[in-house]
Design a protein around this motif. Structure first.
Motif, short mmCIF file in Angstrom:
data_model
loop_
_atom_site.label_atom_id
_atom_site.label_comp_id
_atom_site.label_asym_id
_atom_site.label_seq_id
_atom_site.Cartn_x
_atom_site.Cartn_y
_atom_site.Cartn_z
N TYR A 48 0.84 -1.20 0.00
CA TYR A 48 0.00 0.00 0.00
C TYR A 48 0.88 1.25 0.00
CZ TYR A 48 -3.03 3.73 1.57
OH TYR A 48 -3.68 4.93 1.67
N ARG A 49 0.45 2.26 -0.75
CA ARG A 49 1.10 3.58 -0.69
C ARG A 49 0.02 4.63 -0.56
NH1 ARG A 49 4.11 3.10 -6.31
NH2 ARG A 49 5.38 1.25 -5.94
N CYS A 50 0.07 5.39 0.53
CA CYS A 50 -0.85 6.52 0.63
C CYS A 50 -0.49 7.50 -0.48
CB CYS A 50 -0.76 7.15 2.01
SG CYS A 50 0.78 7.99 2.35
N ALA A 67 -2.47 1.52 -8.69
CA ALA A 67 -3.25 0.57 -7.90
C ALA A 67 -2.68 0.41 -6.49
CB ALA A 67 -3.30 -0.79 -8.61
N HIS A 68 -1.41 0.79 -6.30
CA HIS A 68 -0.82 0.75 -4.95
C HIS A 68 -1.60 1.64 -4.00
CE1 HIS A 68 3.00 -1.47 -5.59
NE2 HIS A 68 3.00 -0.94 -6.81
N THR A 69 -2.14 2.77 -4.50
CA THR A 69 -2.85 3.71 -3.62
C THR A 69 -4.24 3.18 -3.24
OG1 THR A 69 -3.84 4.98 -5.43
CG2 THR A 69 -1.69 5.72 -4.64
N VAL A 116 0.97 -4.95 -5.45
CA VAL A 116 2.23 -5.04 -4.69
C VAL A 116 3.39 -5.23 -5.67
CG1 VAL A 116 1.14 -6.09 -2.66
CG2 VAL A 116 2.21 -7.56 -4.38
N ASP A 117 4.57 -4.80 -5.21
CA ASP A 117 5.81 -5.13 -5.89
C ASP A 117 6.48 -6.20 -5.04
OD1 ASP A 117 5.26 -3.05 -7.61
OD2 ASP A 117 6.54 -1.62 -6.55
N PHE A 118 7.06 -7.20 -5.69
CA PHE A 118 7.67 -8.28 -4.91
C PHE A 118 8.79 -8.96 -5.70
CE2 PHE A 118 6.20 -12.25 -6.92
CZ PHE A 118 5.16 -11.79 -7.73
N GLN A 132 6.87 -6.96 -15.45
CA GLN A 132 8.26 -7.30 -15.20
C GLN A 132 9.00 -5.97 -15.15
OE1 GLN A 132 11.71 -7.17 -15.58
NE2 GLN A 132 11.84 -8.12 -17.61
N GLU A 133 9.43 -5.56 -13.96
CA GLU A 133 9.97 -4.21 -13.80
C GLU A 133 11.50 -4.22 -13.74
OE1 GLU A 133 8.09 -1.10 -12.71
OE2 GLU A 133 6.30 -1.93 -11.78
N HIS A 134 12.10 -3.75 -14.82
CA HIS A 134 13.55 -3.47 -14.85
C HIS A 134 14.41 -4.67 -14.48
CE1 HIS A 134 12.27 0.75 -15.07
NE2 HIS A 134 11.45 0.46 -14.10
N VAL A 182 8.72 -7.69 -9.58
CA VAL A 182 7.45 -7.92 -10.27
C VAL A 182 6.38 -7.05 -9.63
CG1 VAL A 182 5.66 -9.63 -10.80
CG2 VAL A 182 8.08 -10.31 -10.79
N HIS A 183 5.60 -6.37 -10.46
CA HIS A 183 4.42 -5.65 -9.98
C HIS A 183 3.22 -6.49 -10.37
CE1 HIS A 183 1.57 -2.10 -9.71
NE2 HIS A 183 0.93 -2.87 -10.57
N ILE A 184 2.35 -6.75 -9.40
CA ILE A 184 1.10 -7.44 -9.75
C ILE A 184 -0.06 -6.66 -9.13
CG2 ILE A 184 1.13 -9.10 -7.80
CD1 ILE A 184 0.04 -11.19 -9.92
ZN LIG Z 1 4.18 -1.55 -8.42
#
Ligand SMILES: [Zn+2]
Length: 146
Positions: free
Chosen positions: A59-61, A75-77, A82-84, A110-112, A116-118
């Motif tokens: 989660y990110r405010c 979608a994090h907000t 999540v990134d994992f 697939q980030e950099h 992984v962002h899902i």
């Molecule tokens: Zn992300």
């Protein structure tokens, strides 16, 4: 607080950056259903990989999201992404595995070659697969897994 067998609320709210900047990243009550949905989905991810997953950003405010350069609609907000990473393999291998097992997701990135962002949707998962990479100092997205 335990959400599911393998995930706690703290894993979703923890952020070194938020701590450093003294940003309150606690989850508003109205987003708790989303957090529960995401935790349930992450159990499926964990099962598909046969390995624990390490959440690096949940989660990110809105303030934290802006500070880390996230897009305002992230979608994090909403508590829906999540990134994992995981000892299962590289981000590309993880994404491929999740696709192969028929995982339902809204967006898989697939980030950099680093994480992984899902993201999930409570109503309609679009099954979008992207690869993020830097080009000329800017993050660009490719519509396939590379
Ligand atoms: Zn992300």
């Amino acid at each position: 607080m335990k959400l599911t067998e393998h995930f706690t609320l703290e894993e979703f709210t923890h952020s070194d950056i938020a701590n450093r900047l003294k940003i309150d990243n606690s989850i508003p009550a109205e987003l708790m259903p989303n957090i529960h949905l995401t935790a349930i989905k992450l159990e499926l991810v964990r099962k598909a990989l046969g390995q624990p997953i390490i959440i690096t950003s949940g989660y990110r405010c809105p303030l934290l999201n802006a500070r880390v350069g996230g897009v305002s609609t992230s979608a994090h907000t909403k508590g829906l992404a999540v990134d994992f990473h995981s000892a299962y393999g590289t981000p590309k291998e993880i994404c491929q595995r999740l696709i192969d097992t028929g995982m339902q997701f809204d967006k898989l990135i697939q980030e950099h070659n680093q994480w992984v962002h899902i993201g999930f949707s409570p109503s309609h998962n679009r099954q979008i697969v992207l690869t993020a990479f830097k080009q000329g100092g800017k993050t660009v997205y490719c519509n396939e897994l590379i």
